[in-house]
Design a protein around this motif. Structure first.
Motif, mmCIF file in Angstrom:
data_model
loop_
_atom_site.group_PDB
_atom_site.id
_atom_site.type_symbol
_atom_site.label_atom_id
_atom_site.label_comp_id
_atom_site.label_asym_id
_atom_site.label_seq_id
_atom_site.Cartn_x
_atom_site.Cartn_y
_atom_site.Cartn_z
ATOM 1 N N UNK A 1 0.847 -1.197 0.000
ATOM 2 C CA UNK A 1 0.000 0.000 0.000
ATOM 3 C C UNK A 1 0.887 1.254 0.000
ATOM 4 N N UNK A 2 1.094 1.869 -1.155
ATOM 5 C CA UNK A 2 1.909 3.092 -1.212
ATOM 6 C C UNK A 2 1.286 4.195 -0.351
ATOM 7 N N UNK A 3 2.112 4.871 0.421
ATOM 8 C CA UNK A 3 1.612 5.961 1.254
ATOM 9 C C UNK A 3 1.048 7.066 0.366
ATOM 10 N N UNK A 4 -0.174 7.473 0.670
ATOM 11 C CA UNK A 4 -0.855 8.486 -0.136
ATOM 12 C C UNK A 4 -0.378 9.883 0.239
ATOM 13 N N UNK A 5 -0.666 10.847 -0.628
ATOM 14 C CA UNK A 5 -0.278 12.231 -0.342
ATOM 15 C C UNK A 5 -1.089 12.792 0.824
ATOM 16 N N UNK A 6 -2.255 12.195 1.082
ATOM 17 C CA UNK A 6 -3.075 12.584 2.225
ATOM 18 C C UNK A 6 -3.195 11.375 3.142
ATOM 19 N N UNK A 7 -2.726 11.450 4.407
ATOM 20 C CA UNK A 7 -2.732 10.274 5.285
ATOM 21 C C UNK A 7 -4.146 9.827 5.652
ATOM 22 N N UNK A 8 -4.238 8.582 6.108
ATOM 23 C CA UNK A 8 -5.532 8.036 6.504
ATOM 24 C C UNK A 8 -5.475 6.574 6.891
ATOM 25 N N UNK A 9 -4.447 5.861 6.417
ATOM 26 C CA UNK A 9 -4.319 4.438 6.713
ATOM 27 C C UNK A 9 -3.906 4.227 8.167
ATOM 28 N N UNK A 10 -4.633 3.357 8.864
ATOM 29 C CA UNK A 10 -4.293 2.975 10.226
ATOM 30 C C UNK A 10 -4.209 1.454 10.319
ATOM 31 N N UNK A 11 -3.296 0.966 11.167
ATOM 32 C CA UNK A 11 -3.172 -0.475 11.402
ATOM 33 C C UNK A 11 -3.365 -0.739 12.894
ATOM 34 N N UNK A 12 -3.866 -1.932 13.196
ATOM 35 C CA UNK A 12 -4.108 -2.308 14.589
ATOM 36 C C UNK A 12 -2.841 -2.919 15.166
#
Length: 305
Positions: A169-180
């Motif tokens: 999952x390439x890091x997007x220009x706008x953050x939002x991805x979270x992992x547990x």
């Protein structure tokens, strides 16, 4: 990611944003005949849900990608390059994972699609042939700040694990991805506003298939996506999946490891196919429920553009 890979992925992010910002009718017509549904036995195409829009793209063994979002110039070619690049990275990572599991590098690769994804993606499309899609896919997702999330929250993609061996999952220009985080069951940010450019970092997440094959030695990564604070976020996860008909027989690698006196981290399987894995059944059920829950009215759909 290397400089060239990051640039290729950023190009997809930019062009995908242009594509998603078209009118709804234009997007739906552009994906015909790959409306969201089964093509060659695999879910592919465009879907506008209640919380996000997504476009699932796969390499077509006839040449190019499907669907082919050609209303934005250069997007199909950019997707072909990105898919081939990420498959190459994914296969390289699987070699290291195989070593960690105690098996030969080629053992995991044998469960994937055969053939050269890069050559197939860049080849001229054979127009008269039926689609022959690879199992791996890129799922382009558009999240918007002004769209309420699940239950009125800011969660626009609820927590889940992915079907497949690994997700890149390439890091997007706008953050939002979270992992547990397993240690304390807390949600942590996988992306940051402090990153200078998008796609320079790629998050690698374990999928359900690898968890099952490794007997839980690798645990599938539970993750979710939050709405952006403003504007939009374009997510581009790449799911490296095995062939549904691939038979997982761990007998030989387990015996080889025993003779060599090394530890092997594999489930005991002989005739199980990837399609028969319980994780896949659960994921299909979750997907069906998600699809039903994300149906939108025409008015809601038109507001996305």
């Amino acid at each position: 990611a290397s400089f060239c890979a990051a640039a290729a992925l950023r190009r997809v992010e930019e062009l995908a944003s242009l594509w998603f910002n078209q009118g709804q009718q234009a997007k739906e017509e552009d994906c015909d005949p790959a409306a969201y549904g089964h093509v060659d036995g695999k879910f592919t195409g465009y879907h506008c849900g209640r919380y996000r829009e997504q476009l699932e793209v796969r390499v077509d063994k006839r040449g190019g990608v499907l669907p082919e979002p050609s209303s934005v110039k250069d997007l199909p070619a950019a997707l072909a390059t990105a898919l081939a690049t990420l498959e190459g990275h994914g296969r390289a990572l699987l070699k290291h994972i195989a070593y960690d599991l105690g098996v030969e590098a080629g053992w995991l690769h044998a469960l994937l699609d055969a053939g050269d994804a890069a050559a197939e993606a860049r080849a001229p499309k054979q127009a008269d042939a039926q689609p022959q899609l690879r199992h791996a896919l890129m799922r382009l997702c558009r999240y918007k700040a002004d769209v309420p999330g699940v239950g009125g929250s800011n969660v626009q993609c609820d927590d889940h694990t992915d079907v497949g061996f690994i997700t890149l999952d390439p890091h997007a220009s706008c953050p939002g991805l979270q992992v547990l985080r397993r240690a304390d069951r807390a949600w942590v940010n996988a992306e940051s506003d402090a990153e200078p450019i998008s796609c320079a970092v790629i998050a690698v997440m374990v999928g359900d298939t690898l968890e099952r094959v490794s007997g839980g030695y690798y645990e599938a990564t539970r993750h979710r996506v939050l709405a952006p604070d403003e504007g939009e976020r374009i997510g581009m996860p790449y799911l490296l999946r095995g062939r549904l008909d691939a038979t997982i027989d761990t007998t030989s690698p387990r015996e080889a490891a025993k003779k060599a006196g090394r530890t092997v981290h594999l489930s005991t399987m002989e005739t199980t196919t990837i399609k028969e894995l319980p994780a896949l059944d659960a994921a299909q059920s979750i997907f069906k429920n998600w699809f039903k829950s994300t149906q939108v009215t025409d008015d809601e759909r038109n507001k996305r553009t």
